[in-house]
Design an enzyme around this catalytic site. Structure first.
Site, PDB file in Angstrom:
ATOM      1  N   LYS A  14     -13.016  17.647  38.185  1.00  0.00           N
ATOM      2  CA  LYS A  14     -14.118  17.309  39.099  1.00  0.00           C
ATOM      3  C   LYS A  14     -13.927  17.975  40.460  1.00  0.00           C
ATOM      4  O   LYS A  14     -14.826  18.639  40.964  1.00  0.00           O
ATOM      5  CB  LYS A  14     -14.229  15.786  39.283  1.00  0.00           C
ATOM      6  CG  LYS A  14     -14.450  15.018  37.999  1.00  0.00           C
ATOM      7  CD  LYS A  14     -14.616  13.518  38.249  1.00  0.00           C
ATOM      8  CE  LYS A  14     -13.400  12.849  38.849  1.00  0.00           C
ATOM      9  NZ  LYS A  14     -12.278  12.651  37.932  1.00  0.00           N
ATOM     10  N   ARG A  89     -17.463   4.980  39.918  1.00  0.00           N
ATOM     11  CA  ARG A  89     -16.417   4.751  38.919  1.00  0.00           C
ATOM     12  C   ARG A  89     -16.558   3.386  38.249  1.00  0.00           C
ATOM     13  O   ARG A  89     -15.769   3.059  37.363  1.00  0.00           O
ATOM     14  CB  ARG A  89     -15.046   4.832  39.586  1.00  0.00           C
ATOM     15  CG  ARG A  89     -14.386   6.217  39.470  1.00  0.00           C
ATOM     16  CD  ARG A  89     -13.138   6.212  40.324  1.00  0.00           C
ATOM     17  NE  ARG A  89     -12.103   7.087  39.865  1.00  0.00           N
ATOM     18  CZ  ARG A  89     -11.862   8.305  40.376  1.00  0.00           C
ATOM     19  NH1 ARG A  89     -12.640   8.809  41.283  1.00  0.00           N
ATOM     20  NH2 ARG A  89     -10.834   9.010  39.942  1.00  0.00           N
ATOM     21  N   ARG A 128       0.050  19.091  38.445  1.00  0.00           N
ATOM     22  CA  ARG A 128      -0.394  19.085  39.847  1.00  0.00           C
ATOM     23  C   ARG A 128       0.588  18.289  40.702  1.00  0.00           C
ATOM     24  O   ARG A 128       0.833  18.629  41.856  1.00  0.00           O
ATOM     25  CB  ARG A 128      -1.804  18.480  39.955  1.00  0.00           C
ATOM     26  CG  ARG A 128      -2.347  18.513  41.375  1.00  0.00           C
ATOM     27  CD  ARG A 128      -3.805  18.123  41.458  1.00  0.00           C
ATOM     28  NE  ARG A 128      -4.037  16.722  41.116  1.00  0.00           N
ATOM     29  CZ  ARG A 128      -5.235  16.149  41.069  1.00  0.00           C
ATOM     30  NH1 ARG A 128      -6.321  16.852  41.327  1.00  0.00           N
ATOM     31  NH2 ARG A 128      -5.365  14.875  40.763  1.00  0.00           N
ATOM     32  N   ARG A 134       0.857  14.409  45.927  1.00  0.00           N
ATOM     33  CA  ARG A 134       0.140  13.157  45.653  1.00  0.00           C
ATOM     34  C   ARG A 134       1.028  12.232  44.826  1.00  0.00           C
ATOM     35  O   ARG A 134       1.406  12.566  43.700  1.00  0.00           O
ATOM     36  CB  ARG A 134      -1.164  13.457  44.887  1.00  0.00           C
ATOM     37  CG  ARG A 134      -2.308  13.774  45.813  1.00  0.00           C
ATOM     38  CD  ARG A 134      -3.557  14.105  45.059  1.00  0.00           C
ATOM     39  NE  ARG A 134      -4.053  13.029  44.187  1.00  0.00           N
ATOM     40  CZ  ARG A 134      -5.219  13.050  43.589  1.00  0.00           C
ATOM     41  NH1 ARG A 134      -6.043  14.072  43.789  1.00  0.00           N
ATOM     42  NH2 ARG A 134      -5.597  12.064  42.806  1.00  0.00           N
ATOM     43  N   ARG A 146      -3.980   5.375  35.298  1.00  0.00           N
ATOM     44  CA  ARG A 146      -5.275   5.865  35.807  1.00  0.00           C
ATOM     45  C   ARG A 146      -6.210   6.164  34.636  1.00  0.00           C
ATOM     46  O   ARG A 146      -7.410   5.884  34.696  1.00  0.00           O
ATOM     47  CB  ARG A 146      -5.064   7.127  36.648  1.00  0.00           C
ATOM     48  CG  ARG A 146      -4.502   6.814  38.014  1.00  0.00           C
ATOM     49  CD  ARG A 146      -3.862   8.005  38.659  1.00  0.00           C
ATOM     50  NE  ARG A 146      -4.781   9.086  38.936  1.00  0.00           N
ATOM     51  CZ  ARG A 146      -4.387  10.319  39.254  1.00  0.00           C
ATOM     52  NH1 ARG A 146      -3.097  10.614  39.322  1.00  0.00           N
ATOM     53  NH2 ARG A 146      -5.267  11.245  39.519  1.00  0.00           N
TER      54      ARG A 146
HETATM   55  P1  B4P Z   1      -9.120  17.850  39.082  1.00  0.00           P
HETATM   56  O1  B4P Z   1      -9.532  17.564  37.692  1.00  0.00           O
HETATM   57  O2  B4P Z   1      -9.967  18.706  39.910  1.00  0.00           O
HETATM   58  O3  B4P Z   1      -8.869  16.414  39.679  1.00  0.00           O
HETATM   59  P2  B4P Z   1      -9.928  15.244  39.764  1.00  0.00           P
HETATM   60  O4  B4P Z   1     -10.506  14.890  38.414  1.00  0.00           O
HETATM   61  O5  B4P Z   1     -10.902  15.560  40.848  1.00  0.00           O
HETATM   62  O6  B4P Z   1      -8.986  14.160  40.303  1.00  0.00           O
HETATM   63  P3  B4P Z   1      -8.771  12.616  40.194  1.00  0.00           P
HETATM   64  O7  B4P Z   1      -9.813  11.907  39.393  1.00  0.00           O
HETATM   65  O8  B4P Z   1      -7.368  12.470  39.775  1.00  0.00           O
HETATM   66  O9  B4P Z   1      -8.751  12.156  41.693  1.00  0.00           O
HETATM   67  P4  B4P Z   1      -9.677  11.375  42.697  1.00  0.00           P
HETATM   68  O10 B4P Z   1      -9.358  11.994  43.982  1.00  0.00           O
HETATM   69  O11 B4P Z   1     -11.118  11.324  42.296  1.00  0.00           O
HETATM   70  O12 B4P Z   1      -7.707  18.511  39.039  1.00  0.00           O
HETATM   71  C1  B4P Z   1      -6.658  18.129  38.176  1.00  0.00           C
HETATM   72  C2  B4P Z   1      -5.761  19.304  37.895  1.00  0.00           C
HETATM   73  O13 B4P Z   1      -6.307  20.033  36.789  1.00  0.00           O
HETATM   74  C3  B4P Z   1      -5.621  20.308  39.035  1.00  0.00           C
HETATM   75  O14 B4P Z   1      -4.282  20.666  39.172  1.00  0.00           O
HETATM   76  C4  B4P Z   1      -6.470  21.497  38.586  1.00  0.00           C
HETATM   77  O15 B4P Z   1      -5.975  22.718  39.061  1.00  0.00           O
HETATM   78  C5  B4P Z   1      -6.350  21.416  37.073  1.00  0.00           C
HETATM   79  N1  B4P Z   1      -7.522  21.982  36.387  1.00  0.00           N
HETATM   80  C6  B4P Z   1      -8.821  21.804  36.728  1.00  0.00           C
HETATM   81  N2  B4P Z   1      -9.628  22.456  35.865  1.00  0.00           N
HETATM   82  C7  B4P Z   1      -8.798  23.065  34.938  1.00  0.00           C
HETATM   83  C8  B4P Z   1      -9.011  23.881  33.789  1.00  0.00           C
HETATM   84  N3  B4P Z   1     -10.242  24.229  33.398  1.00  0.00           N
HETATM   85  N4  B4P Z   1      -7.939  24.293  33.074  1.00  0.00           N
HETATM   86  C9  B4P Z   1      -6.696  23.952  33.468  1.00  0.00           C
HETATM   87  N5  B4P Z   1      -6.411  23.185  34.548  1.00  0.00           N
HETATM   88  C10 B4P Z   1      -7.454  22.744  35.277  1.00  0.00           C
HETATM   89  O16 B4P Z   1      -9.135   9.861  42.629  1.00  0.00           O
HETATM   90  C11 B4P Z   1      -7.838   9.467  43.006  1.00  0.00           C
HETATM   91  C12 B4P Z   1      -7.730   7.952  43.133  1.00  0.00           C
HETATM   92  O17 B4P Z   1      -8.574   7.469  44.215  1.00  0.00           O
HETATM   93  C13 B4P Z   1      -8.186   7.106  41.931  1.00  0.00           C
HETATM   94  O18 B4P Z   1      -7.163   6.970  40.957  1.00  0.00           O
HETATM   95  C14 B4P Z   1      -8.539   5.745  42.617  1.00  0.00           C
HETATM   96  O19 B4P Z   1      -7.385   4.991  42.886  1.00  0.00           O
HETATM   97  C15 B4P Z   1      -9.135   6.171  43.937  1.00  0.00           C
HETATM   98  N6  B4P Z   1     -10.609   6.318  43.879  1.00  0.00           N
HETATM   99  C16 B4P Z   1     -11.313   7.492  44.035  1.00  0.00           C
HETATM  100  N7  B4P Z   1     -12.630   7.275  43.905  1.00  0.00           N
HETATM  101  C17 B4P Z   1     -12.776   5.936  43.663  1.00  0.00           C
HETATM  102  C18 B4P Z   1     -13.907   5.106  43.414  1.00  0.00           C
HETATM  103  N8  B4P Z   1     -15.156   5.603  43.383  1.00  0.00           N
HETATM  104  N9  B4P Z   1     -13.702   3.766  43.200  1.00  0.00           N
HETATM  105  C19 B4P Z   1     -12.471   3.263  43.232  1.00  0.00           C
HETATM  106  N10 B4P Z   1     -11.348   3.975  43.447  1.00  0.00           N
HETATM  107  C20 B4P Z   1     -11.502   5.319  43.664  1.00  0.00           C
END
Ligand code: B4P
Length: 191
Positions: A14, A89, A128, A134, A146
């Site tokens: 995302k 979420r 990551r 993180r 998670r």
């Molecule tokens: P991404 O995949 O970009 O990470 P994300 O889904 O955005 O992150 P996440 O869900 O963990 O975090 P968030 O900040 O929303 O990247 C992951 C890895 O994959 C990276 O290293 C990237 O390089 C790699 N990658 C990406 N695409 C790839 C591909 N095609 N091939 C290979 N590798 C690839 O949330 C963090 C925390 O915040 C949650 O756990 C929760 O505690 C809180 N939170 C956030 N929003 C909330 C909400 N709405 N309600 C309640 N709590 C919330």
């Protein structure tokens, strides 16, 4: 306005794809994860509360997250549209977003769901964690929690939007460019 939700489990890409989407479509990016991490860095009371929850891999309370979203939307009344990344979420968050948008006669125009299987998510997040600093990416048990939290509370959000229509599923495995190409096709067909 064009309002897009980019949905998917933790590690589905995302944050990665959001950067490409805002560059191409000029939407205002709202990542609740980034907003919460900014509060943690600033050491605010909200950040101190969120830190303890996020380090356990749990979701921050709905009222906290909805309040942050409301603030960013109010500051950006002239936006061409919003890209919601990592939000909603829970179904309660989805209902609150619909209400906030309805105040200005707007709605969610498209819900893009990235599909990635659990083993790949685990691999990406732990990888990551080697460099991101993180805490929630470094510990395998927290990463698994998670994903469990996502399966328990967040998958229902996809069902909520399926009932309303305008849902596109995109395979989230492959090169970042290829996945972005498929997301762009989905957006272009709904504009
Ligand atoms: P991404 O995949 O970009 O990470 P994300 O889904 O955005 O992150 P996440 O869900 O963990 O975090 P968030 O900040 O929303 O990247 C992951 C890895 O994959 C990276 O290293 C990237 O390089 C790699 N990658 C990406 N695409 C790839 C591909 N095609 N091939 C290979 N590798 C690839 O949330 C963090 C925390 O915040 C949650 O756990 C929760 O505690 C809180 N939170 C956030 N929003 C909330 C909400 N709405 N309600 C309640 N709590 C919330």
């Amino acid at each position: 306005m064009f309002n897009l939700i980019l949905f998917g489990p933790p590690g589905s890409g995302k944050g990665t794809q959001s950067e490409n989407i805002i560059a191409k479509y000029g939407l205002v990016h709202i990542s609740t994860g980034d907003l919460l991490r900014a509060q943690i860095s600033a050491g605010t009371p909200l950040g101190l509360e969120a830190k303890l929850i996020m380090e356990k891999g749990e979701l921050v309370p709905d009222n906290v997250v909805i309040g942050m979203i409301n603030d960013v939307m109010s500051y950006n009344k002239d936006a061409k549209g919003f890209l919601f990344d990592g939000f909603p979420r829970t179904v309660a968050q989805a209902e609150a977003l619909d209400e906030l948008l309805a105040y200005s006669n707007e709605k969610v125009n498209l819900f893009v769901s990235l599909k990635v299987e659990e083993n790949e998510l685990l691999k990406r997040l732990l990888n990551r964690g080697l460099t991101s600093g993180r805490a929630d990416d470094r510990n395998e048990d927290v990463v698994k929690d998670r994903i469990k939290e996502y399966n328990k509370k967040t998958t229902a959000v996809a069902e909520y939007y399926k009932k309303k229509g305008a849902v596109e599923e995109v395979v989230g495995v492959g090169s970042i460019e290829e996945i972005f190409g498929n997301i762009s096709k989905a957006i272009d067909s709904h504009q």
